[in-house]
Scaffold this motif. Structure first.
Motif, PDB file in Angstrom:
ATOM      1  N   ARG A   1     -20.522  64.172 -31.774  1.00  0.00           N
ATOM      2  CA  ARG A   1     -21.506  63.692 -30.806  1.00  0.00           C
ATOM      3  C   ARG A   1     -21.588  62.170 -30.852  1.00  0.00           C
ATOM      4  NH1 ARG A   1     -26.547  62.202 -31.802  1.00  0.00           N
ATOM      5  NH2 ARG A   1     -26.546  63.217 -33.858  1.00  0.00           N
ATOM      6  N   GLN A   2     -21.452  61.601 -32.044  1.00  0.00           N
ATOM      7  CA  GLN A   2     -21.519  60.148 -32.196  1.00  0.00           C
ATOM      8  C   GLN A   2     -20.395  59.453 -31.427  1.00  0.00           C
ATOM      9  OE1 GLN A   2     -22.034  62.347 -34.577  1.00  0.00           O
ATOM     10  NE2 GLN A   2     -24.087  61.867 -35.319  1.00  0.00           N
ATOM     11  N   PHE A   3     -19.225  60.073 -31.406  1.00  0.00           N
ATOM     12  CA  PHE A   3     -18.104  59.523 -30.639  1.00  0.00           C
ATOM     13  C   PHE A   3     -18.458  59.460 -29.156  1.00  0.00           C
ATOM     14  CE2 PHE A   3     -14.210  59.685 -28.205  1.00  0.00           C
ATOM     15  CZ  PHE A   3     -13.313  58.902 -28.907  1.00  0.00           C
TER      16      PHE A   3
ATOM     17  N   ALA B   1     -12.711  62.286 -40.776  1.00  0.00           N
ATOM     18  CA  ALA B   1     -12.281  63.669 -40.543  1.00  0.00           C
ATOM     19  C   ALA B   1     -12.931  64.211 -39.270  1.00  0.00           C
ATOM     20  CB  ALA B   1     -12.656  64.549 -41.738  1.00  0.00           C
ATOM     21  N   GLY B   2     -12.170  64.268 -38.196  1.00  0.00           N
ATOM     22  CA  GLY B   2     -12.663  64.861 -36.951  1.00  0.00           C
ATOM     23  C   GLY B   2     -13.653  64.034 -36.171  1.00  0.00           C
TER      24      GLY B   2
ATOM     25  N   PHE C   1     -17.118  50.153 -31.901  1.00  0.00           N
ATOM     26  CA  PHE C   1     -16.711  51.554 -31.751  1.00  0.00           C
ATOM     27  C   PHE C   1     -15.482  51.778 -32.624  1.00  0.00           C
ATOM     28  CE2 PHE C   1     -15.732  54.926 -28.209  1.00  0.00           C
ATOM     29  CZ  PHE C   1     -15.719  55.924 -29.171  1.00  0.00           C
ATOM     30  N   TYR C   2     -15.704  52.411 -33.783  1.00  0.00           N
ATOM     31  CA  TYR C   2     -14.592  52.771 -34.671  1.00  0.00           C
ATOM     32  C   TYR C   2     -14.011  54.090 -34.165  1.00  0.00           C
ATOM     33  CZ  TYR C   2     -16.277  49.138 -37.853  1.00  0.00           C
ATOM     34  OH  TYR C   2     -16.659  47.941 -38.419  1.00  0.00           O
ATOM     35  N   LEU C   3     -12.939  54.001 -33.409  1.00  0.00           N
ATOM     36  CA  LEU C   3     -12.437  55.156 -32.669  1.00  0.00           C
ATOM     37  C   LEU C   3     -12.016  56.320 -33.564  1.00  0.00           C
ATOM     38  CD1 LEU C   3     -10.344  53.079 -30.144  1.00  0.00           C
ATOM     39  CD2 LEU C   3     -12.259  54.556 -29.514  1.00  0.00           C
TER      40      LEU C   3
ATOM     41  N   LEU D   1     -18.827  56.223 -26.657  1.00  0.00           N
ATOM     42  CA  LEU D   1     -18.080  56.140 -25.406  1.00  0.00           C
ATOM     43  C   LEU D   1     -19.008  55.778 -24.248  1.00  0.00           C
ATOM     44  CD1 LEU D   1     -15.162  56.499 -24.453  1.00  0.00           C
ATOM     45  CD2 LEU D   1     -15.680  58.897 -23.989  1.00  0.00           C
ATOM     46  N   ARG D   2     -20.201  56.326 -24.258  1.00  0.00           N
ATOM     47  CA  ARG D   2     -21.183  55.957 -23.229  1.00  0.00           C
ATOM     48  C   ARG D   2     -21.610  54.498 -23.377  1.00  0.00           C
ATOM     49  NH1 ARG D   2     -22.777  61.460 -23.977  1.00  0.00           N
ATOM     50  NH2 ARG D   2     -24.211  60.927 -25.661  1.00  0.00           N
ATOM     51  N   ASP D   3     -21.775  54.036 -24.612  1.00  0.00           N
ATOM     52  CA  ASP D   3     -22.102  52.626 -24.840  1.00  0.00           C
ATOM     53  C   ASP D   3     -21.008  51.724 -24.265  1.00  0.00           C
ATOM     54  OD1 ASP D   3     -24.408  53.310 -26.176  1.00  0.00           O
ATOM     55  OD2 ASP D   3     -23.534  53.093 -28.179  1.00  0.00           O
ATOM     56  N   LEU D   4     -19.752  52.098 -24.486  1.00  0.00           N
ATOM     57  CA  LEU D   4     -18.631  51.328 -23.949  1.00  0.00           C
ATOM     58  C   LEU D   4     -18.684  51.284 -22.432  1.00  0.00           C
ATOM     59  CD1 LEU D   4     -15.842  49.926 -23.974  1.00  0.00           C
ATOM     60  CD2 LEU D   4     -14.817  52.213 -24.142  1.00  0.00           C
TER      61      LEU D   4
END
Length: 269
Positions: free
Chosen positions: A166-168, A160-161, A128-130, A172-175
């Motif tokens: 949605r990918q972020f 950028a943003g 996860f590249y935050l 987060l759900r994967d984490l």
């Protein structure tokens, strides 16, 4: 406790864990030989033209600079990401980390944007590249080296943003799924400063939500630790590469490696 004692404690916690959560920031990049946030001889020597012409002292400053022509941004960006990703082989410190993480299922959280974890063999779905990656476009598609000249603005990059995407949220759900499946995880913190606004709150939240979890902190200097979780934290301060190598020697005595800097690499995650 002596340095060897704290390394043994960290090693025992990792052996007893059912999962590993790597939390990595700029200190790991520095252990790989480059600094994104700070002035350094590495940057001064490789970007002397930008230092002299624009007064740029760090990679981050260059990425945030409004150049007079888009081609100048492209020239700076292409050279930077080639130096720290496309043309840079997997480092000994990343080899060692990969071997340590072969012990258990691993999930990586990082604010480093140079995309070194997947390159080192960590599965894409477990990283996860935050803050996004400099190796991907704003639409999250990967960039090939031959396409770098097409990037003429930081707005064209995934960085950028990214936290609003949605990918972020999917990551987060994967984490959260990983944490729920491995509640006795150990957080392996690597080069995270006390002021890291992404990772420090996440680390606190994970420790609070999962009482069986522990934190093994590998930083140049120790960060403040709340008294109520002090018994769940071991702090290993000093040179990150040397300390990870020492940890690997305790955890993986059967693996190839030595004190002369030879790295460890066993198995796959």
């Amino acid at each position: 406790m002596t340095q060897h004692t704290v390394l043994e404690q960290a090693a025992q916690w990792l052996k007893d864990a059912d999962g590993i959560v790597v939390c990595a920031a700029n200190g790991l990049s520095m252990a790989e030989g480059f600094a994104i946030l700070r002035p350094s001889p590495w940057f001064d020597s490789r970007f002397s033209d930008f230092v002299q012409k624009y007064g740029i002292r760090t990679p981050l400053q260059g990425l945030q600079t409004s150049f007079p022509r888009p081609e100048e941004f492209s020239r700076f960006y292409s050279r930077l990401i080639s130096e720290i990703h496309y043309d840079k082989p997997v480092s000994p410190v990343m080899d060692t980390l990969h071997s340590i993480c072969s012990l258990h299922p691993t999930f990586v959280l990082t604010t480093n944007v140079e995309d070194r974890f997947v390159q080192a063999g960590f599965p894409e779905q477990s990283v996860f590249y935050l803050e996004g990656r400099l190796t991907h476009r704003a639409d999250h598609t990967p960039l090939q080296k031959q396409d770098l000249a097409e990037i003429t603005s930081g707005d064209q990059l995934e960085t950028a943003g990214y936290p609003d995407s949605r990918q972020f949220q999917e990551k987060l759900r994967d984490l959260n799924r990983f944490l729920a499946a491995h509640p006795r995880f150990v957080i392996l913190e690597l080069g995270v400063s006390a002021g890291n606004g992404f990772l420090r709150p996440l680390i606190s939240q994970m420790l609070q939500a999962f009482p069986a979890s522990r934190l093994a902190e590998f930083n140049l200097q120790p960060n403040p630790v709340p008294v109520q979780i002090r018994h769940r934290v071991v702090q290993v301060d000093g040179d990150l590469e040397q300390n990870l190598d020492g940890l690997a020697r305790i955890l993986l005595p059967e693996a190839s490696g030595s004190q002369d800097g030879t790295s460890y690499r066993v198995g796959v995650i």
